[in-house]
Design an enzyme around this catalytic site. Structure first.
Site, mmCIF file in Angstrom:
data_model
loop_
_atom_site.group_PDB
_atom_site.id
_atom_site.type_symbol
_atom_site.label_atom_id
_atom_site.label_comp_id
_atom_site.label_asym_id
_atom_site.label_seq_id
_atom_site.Cartn_x
_atom_site.Cartn_y
_atom_site.Cartn_z
ATOM 1 N N ASP A 82 31.857 50.639 39.575
ATOM 2 C CA ASP A 82 31.798 48.987 39.446
ATOM 3 C C ASP A 82 30.119 48.900 39.315
ATOM 4 O OD1 ASP A 82 34.511 48.461 41.262
ATOM 5 O OD2 ASP A 82 33.910 47.587 39.337
ATOM 6 N N ASP A 120 42.100 43.949 37.876
ATOM 7 C CA ASP A 120 40.910 44.294 39.037
ATOM 8 C C ASP A 120 40.474 43.269 39.864
ATOM 9 O OD1 ASP A 120 37.718 45.653 38.246
ATOM 10 O OD2 ASP A 120 38.823 45.270 40.079
HETATM 11 C C1 DX5 Z 1 34.767 43.262 40.986
HETATM 12 C C2 DX5 Z 1 35.122 44.552 41.212
HETATM 13 C C3 DX5 Z 1 36.164 44.775 42.485
HETATM 14 C C4 DX5 Z 1 36.561 46.271 42.425
HETATM 15 C C5 DX5 Z 1 37.885 46.617 43.195
HETATM 16 O O1 DX5 Z 1 33.924 42.784 42.160
HETATM 17 O O2 DX5 Z 1 35.364 45.137 40.158
HETATM 18 O O3 DX5 Z 1 37.304 44.134 41.949
HETATM 19 O O4 DX5 Z 1 36.897 46.895 41.387
HETATM 20 O O5 DX5 Z 1 37.776 46.114 44.457
HETATM 21 P P1 DX5 Z 1 38.909 45.641 45.462
HETATM 22 O O6 DX5 Z 1 40.295 46.450 45.011
HETATM 23 O O7 DX5 Z 1 38.527 46.108 46.671
HETATM 24 O O8 DX5 Z 1 39.131 44.058 45.448
#
Ligand code: DX5
Length: 228
Positions: free
Chosen positions: A34, A174
């Site tokens: 990320d 996601d």
């Molecule tokens: C956006 C990021 C998050 C990350 C996953 O802020 O892209 O979504 O990938 O995080 P979780 O699974 O903790 O929401």
């Protein structure tokens, strides 16, 4: 078979290589990095050098989720760092068609991400350049946010939309994906599931959690009459 793609956003940044190896050993399908620039989203995370440092630790494909303004400025760096899949946000690209074409010219697969408020029609003219569509189920910028079930109709529309092309285009979700939310996303039609907090905050092992998420997605698919 549903794909489980751990995000290393919640990982121990002092041990990213070890964490990537553990995720690979636990059966992850890919690893998501990320990337946040503090402009497109409020948070600031990692650059290509950190990804490159972890590259030699595992064989798994890396995907760079670029939550950055003007992603064109550093496109080659993500591919050179070892990302086989580069995902750009519709909202951050002034010339999305050109940006996606550049990702492919660099030899990587091209993904396009849609924030919750962005309609699917924003990508209707670039599907010939896209290998993956990422439907955000949170507003990007932080891990550990609540899953937006209101995105499920959009996921279903995306699945139907992608089925109109001859090309094999992955549909990834996601944000807030875990044991209590993956069923809804899978029933809606997602085939790839990015999860961060669900893997790093559970007391169970990565292996147990990845297997359980995959099982839940498969059960949801079967319930919708879709082949495994
Ligand atoms: C956006 C990021 C998050 C990350 C996953 O802020 O892209 O979504 O990938 O995080 P979780 O699974 O903790 O929401």
């Amino acid at each position: 078979m549903p794909r489980i793609v751990p995000s290393v956003l919640p990982a121990n940044f002092a041990r990213l290589g070890t964490e990537c190896r553990a995720l690979q050993d636990a059966g992850a399908d890919r690893i998501q990095w990320d990337v946040m620039d503090g402009r497109f989203v409020p948070n600031l995370t990692m650059g290509p050098d950190i990804i490159a440092a972890a590259r030699a630790e595992v064989q798994l494909e890396f995907e760079a989720h670029l939550m950055v303004e003007e992603p064109d400025r550093m496109l080659p760096r993500w591919v050179e760092a070892g990302c086989g899949l580069v995902i750009v946000h519709v909202e951050a690209c002034r010339h999305l068609h050109r940006t996606l074409a550049r990702v492919r010219d660099l030899g990587a697969r091209a993904g396009v991400a849609l924030n919750p408020a962005t309609p699917l029609c924003a990508i209707s003219n670039v599907l010939d350049l896209v290998d993956l569509v990422l439907v955000m189920t949170v507003d990007p910028g932080f891990g550990g946010q609540c899953y937006l079930s209101s995105m499920e109709p959009k996921i279903s529309s995306a699945r139907a939309f992608l089925a109109t092309t001859e090309r094999e285009i992955e549909l990834e979700v996601d944000g807030g994906i875990g044991r209590t939310t993956i069923t809804g996303a899978a029933r809606a039609g997602a085939t790839t599931f990015c999860a961060g907090s669900a893997l790093f905050t559970q007391r169970t092992s990565f292996t147990t959690e990845i297997a359980e998420l995959r099982r839940l997605a498969m059960v949801a698919d079967a319930g919708m009459g879709r082949a495994a």
